[in-house]
Design a protein around this motif. Sequence first.
Motif, PDB file in Angstrom:
ATOM      1  N   ILE A 138       0.822  -1.212   0.000  1.00 16.38           N
ATOM      2  CA  ILE A 138       0.000   0.000   0.000  1.00 16.38           C
ATOM      3  C   ILE A 138       0.858   1.265   0.000  1.00 16.38           C
ATOM      4  O   ILE A 138       0.371   2.338  -0.330  1.00 16.38           O
ATOM      5  CB  ILE A 138      -1.003   0.041   1.177  1.00 16.38           C
ATOM      6  CG1 ILE A 138      -0.269   0.184   2.513  1.00 16.38           C
ATOM      7  CG2 ILE A 138      -1.906  -1.172   1.154  1.00 16.38           C
ATOM      8  CD1 ILE A 138      -1.171   0.379   3.710  1.00 16.38           C
ATOM      9  N   TYR A 139       2.142   1.133   0.351  1.00 16.30           N
ATOM     10  CA  TYR A 139       3.016   2.295   0.430  1.00 16.30           C
ATOM     11  C   TYR A 139       3.773   2.556  -0.867  1.00 16.30           C
ATOM     12  O   TYR A 139       4.508   3.529  -0.972  1.00 16.30           O
ATOM     13  CB  TYR A 139       4.012   2.140   1.579  1.00 16.30           C
ATOM     14  CG  TYR A 139       3.310   1.966   2.905  1.00 16.30           C
ATOM     15  CD1 TYR A 139       2.564   3.005   3.446  1.00 16.30           C
ATOM     16  CD2 TYR A 139       3.349   0.758   3.582  1.00 16.30           C
ATOM     17  CE1 TYR A 139       1.890   2.837   4.638  1.00 16.30           C
ATOM     18  CE2 TYR A 139       2.684   0.585   4.781  1.00 16.30           C
ATOM     19  CZ  TYR A 139       1.953   1.633   5.309  1.00 16.30           C
ATOM     20  OH  TYR A 139       1.285   1.468   6.491  1.00 16.30           O
ATOM     21  N   SER A 140       3.607   1.665  -1.858  1.00 13.78           N
ATOM     22  CA  SER A 140       4.282   1.882  -3.140  1.00 13.78           C
ATOM     23  C   SER A 140       3.506   2.920  -3.951  1.00 13.78           C
ATOM     24  O   SER A 140       2.435   3.379  -3.556  1.00 13.78           O
ATOM     25  CB  SER A 140       4.430   0.569  -3.899  1.00 13.78           C
ATOM     26  OG  SER A 140       3.172   0.008  -4.176  1.00 13.78           O
ATOM     27  N   TYR A 141       4.038   3.276  -5.081  1.00 15.13           N
ATOM     28  CA  TYR A 141       3.442   4.335  -5.902  1.00 15.13           C
ATOM     29  C   TYR A 141       1.982   4.043  -6.228  1.00 15.13           C
ATOM     30  O   TYR A 141       1.608   2.922  -6.517  1.00 15.13           O
ATOM     31  CB  TYR A 141       4.226   4.482  -7.209  1.00 15.13           C
ATOM     32  CG  TYR A 141       3.594   5.464  -8.153  1.00 15.13           C
ATOM     33  CD1 TYR A 141       2.822   5.005  -9.208  1.00 15.13           C
ATOM     34  CD2 TYR A 141       3.746   6.825  -7.976  1.00 15.13           C
ATOM     35  CE1 TYR A 141       2.223   5.891 -10.081  1.00 15.13           C
ATOM     36  CE2 TYR A 141       3.154   7.715  -8.837  1.00 15.13           C
ATOM     37  CZ  TYR A 141       2.384   7.246  -9.889  1.00 15.13           C
ATOM     38  OH  TYR A 141       1.783   8.126 -10.731  1.00 15.13           O
TER      39      TYR A 141
ATOM     40  N   LYS B 130      -6.878   3.736  -7.214  1.00 14.76           N
ATOM     41  CA  LYS B 130      -6.526   5.106  -6.811  1.00 14.76           C
ATOM     42  C   LYS B 130      -5.759   5.127  -5.494  1.00 14.76           C
ATOM     43  O   LYS B 130      -4.754   5.815  -5.368  1.00 14.76           O
ATOM     44  CB  LYS B 130      -7.796   5.958  -6.673  1.00 14.76           C
ATOM     45  CG  LYS B 130      -8.721   5.925  -7.868  1.00 14.76           C
ATOM     46  CD  LYS B 130      -8.171   6.740  -8.993  1.00 14.76           C
ATOM     47  CE  LYS B 130      -9.203   6.858 -10.102  1.00 14.76           C
ATOM     48  NZ  LYS B 130      -8.714   7.615 -11.218  1.00 14.76           N
ATOM     49  N   THR B 131      -6.268   4.394  -4.509  1.00 16.22           N
ATOM     50  CA  THR B 131      -5.612   4.303  -3.205  1.00 16.22           C
ATOM     51  C   THR B 131      -5.845   2.910  -2.631  1.00 16.22           C
ATOM     52  O   THR B 131      -6.791   2.219  -3.007  1.00 16.22           O
ATOM     53  CB  THR B 131      -6.162   5.346  -2.192  1.00 16.22           C
ATOM     54  OG1 THR B 131      -7.569   5.148  -2.028  1.00 16.22           O
ATOM     55  CG2 THR B 131      -5.879   6.765  -2.640  1.00 16.22           C
TER      56      THR B 131
ATOM     57  N   LEU C  50      -8.165  -5.416   3.465  1.00 16.60           N
ATOM     58  CA  LEU C  50      -7.572  -4.501   2.499  1.00 16.60           C
ATOM     59  C   LEU C  50      -8.682  -3.731   1.799  1.00 16.60           C
ATOM     60  O   LEU C  50      -9.657  -4.324   1.338  1.00 16.60           O
ATOM     61  CB  LEU C  50      -6.761  -5.304   1.468  1.00 16.60           C
ATOM     62  CG  LEU C  50      -6.181  -4.558   0.283  1.00 16.60           C
ATOM     63  CD1 LEU C  50      -5.065  -3.612   0.725  1.00 16.60           C
ATOM     64  CD2 LEU C  50      -5.668  -5.547  -0.759  1.00 16.60           C
ATOM     65  N   VAL C  51      -8.530  -2.419   1.724  1.00 20.64           N
ATOM     66  CA  VAL C  51      -9.473  -1.577   0.994  1.00 20.64           C
ATOM     67  C   VAL C  51      -8.761  -1.054  -0.246  1.00 20.64           C
ATOM     68  O   VAL C  51      -7.685  -0.463  -0.144  1.00 20.64           O
ATOM     69  CB  VAL C  51      -9.972  -0.395   1.850  1.00 20.64           C
ATOM     70  CG1 VAL C  51     -10.912   0.487   1.045  1.00 20.64           C
ATOM     71  CG2 VAL C  51     -10.649  -0.893   3.119  1.00 20.64           C
ATOM     72  N   LEU C  52      -9.358  -1.302  -1.405  1.00 19.50           N
ATOM     73  CA  LEU C  52      -8.856  -0.767  -2.664  1.00 19.50           C
ATOM     74  C   LEU C  52      -9.921   0.161  -3.237  1.00 19.50           C
ATOM     75  O   LEU C  52     -11.057  -0.267  -3.447  1.00 19.50           O
ATOM     76  CB  LEU C  52      -8.580  -1.882  -3.679  1.00 19.50           C
ATOM     77  CG  LEU C  52      -7.507  -2.900  -3.343  1.00 19.50           C
ATOM     78  CD1 LEU C  52      -7.406  -3.932  -4.464  1.00 19.50           C
ATOM     79  CD2 LEU C  52      -6.164  -2.237  -3.123  1.00 19.50           C
ATOM     80  N   ASN C  53      -9.578   1.409  -3.467  1.00 25.01           N
ATOM     81  CA  ASN C  53     -10.480   2.340  -4.128  1.00 25.01           C
ATOM     82  C   ASN C  53     -10.102   2.345  -5.602  1.00 25.01           C
ATOM     83  O   ASN C  53      -9.031   2.815  -5.962  1.00 25.01           O
ATOM     84  CB  ASN C  53     -10.339   3.738  -3.517  1.00 25.01           C
ATOM     85  CG  ASN C  53     -10.788   3.746  -2.072  1.00 25.01           C
ATOM     86  OD1 ASN C  53     -11.921   3.413  -1.764  1.00 25.01           O
ATOM     87  ND2 ASN C  53      -9.895   4.105  -1.186  1.00 25.01           N
ATOM     88  N   TRP C  54     -10.981   1.802  -6.438  1.00 25.76           N
ATOM     89  CA  TRP C  54     -10.639   1.633  -7.846  1.00 25.76           C
ATOM     90  C   TRP C  54     -11.799   2.024  -8.758  1.00 25.76           C
ATOM     91  O   TRP C  54     -12.947   2.041  -8.341  1.00 25.76           O
ATOM     92  CB  TRP C  54     -10.193   0.201  -8.123  1.00 25.76           C
ATOM     93  CG  TRP C  54     -11.256  -0.860  -7.973  1.00 25.76           C
ATOM     94  CD1 TRP C  54     -11.616  -1.508  -6.827  1.00 25.76           C
ATOM     95  CD2 TRP C  54     -12.084  -1.395  -9.012  1.00 25.76           C
ATOM     96  NE1 TRP C  54     -12.614  -2.409  -7.091  1.00 25.76           N
ATOM     97  CE2 TRP C  54     -12.915  -2.362  -8.419  1.00 25.76           C
ATOM     98  CE3 TRP C  54     -12.203  -1.155 -10.379  1.00 25.76           C
ATOM     99  CZ2 TRP C  54     -13.867  -3.084  -9.146  1.00 25.76           C
ATOM    100  CZ3 TRP C  54     -13.137  -1.869 -11.103  1.00 25.76           C
ATOM    101  CH2 TRP C  54     -13.953  -2.829 -10.487  1.00 25.76           C
TER     102      TRP C  54
END
Length: 151
Positions: free
Chosen positions: A94-97, A114-115, A139-143
Amino acid sequence: MVFVYASDEVVTRAWIAQLPGFSTEMVGEQLPSDNSSWAASGFVTVTWAGGNTVPEYRLESPVMLVQAWANQPGIARPPWEKARNLALAVQAGIYSYDPWLLELPNCSEDAEVKTAYVVGKPRRVYGDFGDYAGYTLDLVLNWTPVAKSTP
């Protein structure tokens, strides 16, 4: 031709598979039946656990249950360190680009994450899994979906 939408599970699998140390063969929605096929690398399963969608522009925000598994065939001691390290590697991702543009095979659209963030910390999975070691995290992925690029 049938239009195949990107889904939370497909996007999460693709996002994890692109992290350092992971591959598409290490991520799925269930453990492979042959545990020797993933004994060396470990395996990560993903399941939808909650979340929501912003309907005005289809921003997907799923909470995904990510479970990192490890096993050592023929050895009675579960390899907790290996499973924990897989879960921590997902968390470190999660800390990568960001944002991440993901090509989704077998889908009619790609996705842009996005995040990404985790809720809580990785924790052990307890139960009667024989000699398997497991860690889980949320894990939350905002996509958002992205039209496939055409050459």
